[in-house]
Design a protein around this motif. Structure first.
Motif, PDB file in Angstrom:
ATOM      1  N   LYS A  45      49.003  -3.287 -34.592  1.00 58.42           N
ATOM      2  CA  LYS A  45      49.499  -4.249 -33.766  1.00 58.42           C
ATOM      3  C   LYS A  45      50.635  -3.478 -32.861  1.00 58.42           C
ATOM      4  O   LYS A  45      51.230  -2.681 -33.245  1.00 58.42           O
ATOM      5  CB  LYS A  45      50.420  -5.313 -34.631  1.00 58.42           C
TER       6      LYS A  45
ATOM      7  N   HIS B 242      57.083  -4.681 -31.514  1.00 64.69           N
ATOM      8  CA  HIS B 242      57.505  -5.587 -30.646  1.00 64.69           C
ATOM      9  C   HIS B 242      58.863  -4.839 -30.056  1.00 64.69           C
ATOM     10  O   HIS B 242      59.626  -4.818 -30.764  1.00 64.69           O
ATOM     11  CB  HIS B 242      58.330  -6.744 -31.451  1.00 64.69           C
TER      12      HIS B 242
ATOM     13  N   HIS C 102      61.695  -5.043 -28.006  1.00 67.80           N
ATOM     14  CA  HIS C 102      62.715  -5.777 -27.192  1.00 67.80           C
ATOM     15  C   HIS C 102      63.812  -4.849 -26.992  1.00 67.80           C
ATOM     16  O   HIS C 102      64.038  -4.165 -27.932  1.00 67.80           O
ATOM     17  CB  HIS C 102      62.970  -7.027 -27.710  1.00 67.80           C
TER      18      HIS C 102
ATOM     19  N   LEU D 264      57.672  -3.576 -36.027  1.00 69.55           N
ATOM     20  CA  LEU D 264      57.427  -4.553 -35.379  1.00 69.55           C
ATOM     21  C   LEU D 264      58.648  -5.185 -34.549  1.00 69.55           C
ATOM     22  O   LEU D 264      58.555  -5.646 -33.580  1.00 69.55           O
ATOM     23  CB  LEU D 264      56.600  -5.558 -36.037  1.00 69.55           C
ATOM     24  N   VAL D 265      59.633  -5.034 -35.425  1.00 68.90           N
ATOM     25  CA  VAL D 265      61.169  -5.571 -34.747  1.00 68.90           C
ATOM     26  C   VAL D 265      62.177  -4.196 -35.175  1.00 68.90           C
ATOM     27  O   VAL D 265      62.205  -3.985 -36.428  1.00 68.90           O
ATOM     28  CB  VAL D 265      61.599  -6.791 -35.473  1.00 68.90           C
TER      29      VAL D 265
ATOM     30  N   GLY E 194      68.712  -4.687 -33.554  1.00 68.31           N
ATOM     31  CA  GLY E 194      69.315  -5.554 -32.726  1.00 68.31           C
ATOM     32  C   GLY E 194      68.872  -7.228 -33.325  1.00 68.31           C
ATOM     33  O   GLY E 194      69.254  -8.269 -32.395  1.00 68.31           O
ATOM     34  N   ASP E 195      68.113  -7.403 -34.368  1.00 69.25           N
ATOM     35  CA  ASP E 195      67.902  -8.828 -34.524  1.00 69.25           C
ATOM     36  C   ASP E 195      68.476  -9.113 -36.157  1.00 69.25           C
ATOM     37  O   ASP E 195      69.303  -8.142 -36.724  1.00 69.25           O
ATOM     38  CB  ASP E 195      66.329  -9.124 -34.713  1.00 69.25           C
ATOM     39  N   ASP E 196      68.061 -10.210 -36.851  1.00 67.28           N
ATOM     40  CA  ASP E 196      68.860 -10.536 -38.265  1.00 67.28           C
ATOM     41  C   ASP E 196      68.011  -9.442 -39.180  1.00 67.28           C
ATOM     42  O   ASP E 196      68.698  -8.840 -40.323  1.00 67.28           O
ATOM     43  CB  ASP E 196      68.488 -11.689 -38.612  1.00 67.28           C
ATOM     44  N   CYS E 197      66.777  -9.018 -38.994  1.00 64.88           N
ATOM     45  CA  CYS E 197      66.204  -8.019 -39.972  1.00 64.88           C
ATOM     46  C   CYS E 197      65.128  -7.171 -39.066  1.00 64.88           C
ATOM     47  O   CYS E 197      64.956  -7.575 -37.901  1.00 64.88           O
ATOM     48  CB  CYS E 197      64.956  -8.859 -40.824  1.00 64.88           C
ATOM     49  N   ALA E 198      64.970  -6.105 -39.386  1.00 62.47           N
ATOM     50  CA  ALA E 198      63.930  -5.041 -38.826  1.00 62.47           C
ATOM     51  C   ALA E 198      62.788  -5.716 -39.547  1.00 62.47           C
ATOM     52  O   ALA E 198      62.692  -6.177 -40.752  1.00 62.47           O
ATOM     53  CB  ALA E 198      64.355  -3.723 -39.212  1.00 62.47           C
ATOM     54  N   VAL E 199      61.425  -5.579 -38.892  1.00 61.97           N
ATOM     55  CA  VAL E 199      60.306  -5.921 -39.335  1.00 61.97           C
ATOM     56  C   VAL E 199      59.222  -4.729 -39.132  1.00 61.97           C
ATOM     57  O   VAL E 199      59.009  -4.124 -38.157  1.00 61.97           O
ATOM     58  CB  VAL E 199      59.721  -7.119 -38.785  1.00 61.97           C
ATOM     59  N   ILE E 200      58.743  -4.219 -40.506  1.00 63.31           N
ATOM     60  CA  ILE E 200      57.854  -3.316 -40.313  1.00 63.31           C
ATOM     61  C   ILE E 200      56.433  -3.646 -41.133  1.00 63.31           C
ATOM     62  O   ILE E 200      56.340  -4.580 -41.906  1.00 63.31           O
ATOM     63  CB  ILE E 200      58.332  -1.977 -41.053  1.00 63.31           C
ATOM     64  N   ASP E 201      55.294  -2.656 -40.735  1.00 60.51           N
ATOM     65  CA  ASP E 201      53.908  -3.269 -41.012  1.00 60.51           C
ATOM     66  C   ASP E 201      53.519  -1.851 -41.776  1.00 60.51           C
ATOM     67  O   ASP E 201      52.769  -1.103 -40.989  1.00 60.51           O
ATOM     68  CB  ASP E 201      53.257  -3.845 -39.781  1.00 60.51           C
ATOM     69  N   ALA E 202      54.047  -1.681 -42.981  1.00 60.58           N
ATOM     70  CA  ALA E 202      53.468  -0.637 -43.640  1.00 60.58           C
ATOM     71  C   ALA E 202      53.308  -0.739 -45.048  1.00 60.58           C
ATOM     72  O   ALA E 202      54.029   0.141 -46.038  1.00 60.58           O
ATOM     73  CB  ALA E 202      54.541   0.408 -43.216  1.00 60.58           C
TER      74      ALA E 202
END
Lengths: 339, 339
Positions: free
Chosen positions: A4, A7, A9, A37-38, A41-49
């Motif tokens: 993917k 993201h 931003h 992925l995120v 700067g947001d409420d959570c970081a998002v990772i794909d690992a």
């Protein structure tokens, strides 16, 4: 799973001095990773690992570091390296770090906190990880840095797989950070050979991944409390005893500045901690064929220092064959058990 | 991805007072999850829950909590609830927490730290998460608790997706924790209605997941700094303005004990923070059909409080239609920008 697009931003937090500070903590070059992925700067970081390895490492001013001894970049580097070393210990690829920082007002206004965070980012970048989040608070007390290391552990090497008859190996040479600390505490100057191991320890990320890809590692741990104490965790988790050949323990260059005789050097190597080298357990004969290439590739030794046998605890064995149980000598935050 | 059996190895750390303390932090009932492949007791925890949402939340004694006002279980609950609320804010399912704790010797020997950790575990368990790791250190200063919340975000709802014309909604009612804090700081007693919202805030995990499964949510945030400050993050990230209808802001029961008139109540609701309610942005007409079932299912209201329009910042709008820009009123750790 990793194809993917990240993201991406831009960091657009609302107004406020706290958020200006957070912005100053982030990498202006906006380091990113396909696995993130995120980002911040947001409420959570998002990772794909997945599977995802997670470890936290807490550093407290005047307990783990002193401002008189290290610059903020070095304090940040060490805090991050310690957490990243935990990823190496399970043979995980580093992906991201999050950092929580409690800091005095004056350490914000002087720029100390921002410099500390640049050291964190640099240590993370040295092994391919990016800063994806965290938290910040003022504190009326000592600075506290908590680094969360996040990695991908395709085949985690744990502490509980050692078997009777296995060999115990360590990377690098031991005792330099302990020797540096002893000298600093005595108000003595640091020889050059001790400076980098103390101020800028290197997590053995590539070394651990390289070994785990080439050999069936039964157990692994990183040396944060000294090999005597850390091997005790493998012994306890695997339900056996570990015997260390004291004559084989590799002593780091420069340790002699703090410890003139072999006995004192050994004590530092066994118990002083913060080496962040790997202690690896594998079947007899498995690692010896890899040692020469390991040294050539990474510039540090891979040394057989002992074996697993039936029993419990960690034992030293001298060249004459006499054995003695080693008490856990690593640093303990709390000597007494709590109620 | 979630069908692997968890790696259930007993906690077998080596000897040492620090490790006895860590053992006392862990759940005697050994709560586990199919998504947790490696739990506490190794160098890393390993979880299998991609995409993985991660957030940290730092609580510092005498900044975020006072021992005189809350028991250790409540302090631990609040610290964990705050981190778990960040997972709710991106519509992630909670999976695990890690906790780093810097603590004075006397707070270990009194059992305060162990009781704090039981509060953390209880908050985590209330939304299906288990304690999988962390770190502990002594400190000469205030206690510091850093909670890392780890969740699975199949379809994360971020801050940057609000569009002009969208509606802004909040869950629950606002201002109770701020009112409780104001009373405590004034040395006044807490009415019963304010006690639970202050001491035991509930992360809106189920509410966020329920909404995200039923509606196309454009943006979401949890209310930790007050809706005026938190909506400013959505406004900044989405590149628009948010207008709040002040007459629609739901005021929590009990707030009148600290703020006798509507103006003072509104100030608490807009700016005091620590509500841990959701602020949700969705297209016009999307959420209204869900509000009645939301209230019935979760026992709290879902209230439309404003709209997104072109511009920037957060604005209040009174019933006569007059608008006024709201300055960020939430708590800021650092009022001034650093160099």
């Amino acid at each position: 799973m990793t194809s993917k697009a990240p993201h991406r931003h831009p960091i657009r937090l609302g107004p406020g001095g706290e958020f200006d500070l957070i912005r100053s903590f982030l990498d202006p070059a906006a380091a990113s990773s396909d696995l993130v992925l995120v980002g911040p700067g947001d409420d959570c970081a998002v990772i794909d690992a997945a599977p995802t390895a997670l470890s936290t490492d807490l550093s407290v001013e005047d307990v783990h570091f002193r401002k008189a001894w290290l610059g903020p970049e070095q304090i940040g580097w060490r805090a991050a390296a310690s957490a990243l070393s935990d990823l190496a210990a399970v043979a995980a690829e580093p992906v991201a770090v999050l950092v929580s920082l409690a800091i005095r007002e004056e350490d914000v206004s002087s720029g100390w906190g921002t410099r500390l965070m640049s050291g964190v980012r640099e240590a993370a970048a040295s092994v391919g990880a990016v800063l994806v989040g965290g938290d910040v608070s003022r504190t009326p007390g000592p600075a506290v840095v908590d680094v969360v290391a996040v990695g991908r552990a395709r085949k985690p090497v744990l502490r509980d797989g050692a078997r009777v008859g296995d060999e115990v190996w360590v990377s690098g040479a031991l005792g330099a950070p302990g020797a540096a600390l002893a000298l600093l505490e005595a108000g003595r100057p640091l020889p050059e050979a001790l400076r980098a191991p103390f101020a800028r320890p290197l997590p053995r990320t590539r070394e651990a991944l390289w070994l785990s890809e080439r050999a069936d590692l039964h157990a692994m741990i990183d040396l944060s409390d000294g090999v005597a104490g850390d091997a005790a965790h493998i012994a306890a988790a695997s339900g056996l005893a570990i015997e260390l050949d004291v004559s084989e323990i590799p002593i780091a260059a420069g340790v002699e500045a703090a410890a003139p005789d072999r006995e004192a050097q050994l004590a530092l190597a066994l118990s002083a901690g913060e080496d962040y080298e790997l202690c690896v357990v594998a079947g007899a004969g498995v690692l010896a064929p890899l040692a020469a290439e390991f040294r050539q590739r990474f510039g540090v030794a891979l040394t057989r220092v002992g074996r697993a046998r039936a029993g419990e605890g960690v034992w030293s064995r001298d060249p004459a064959g006499a054995t003695r149980r080693l008490e856990r000598g690593g640093f303990s935050h709390f000597a007494a058990a709590q109620p």
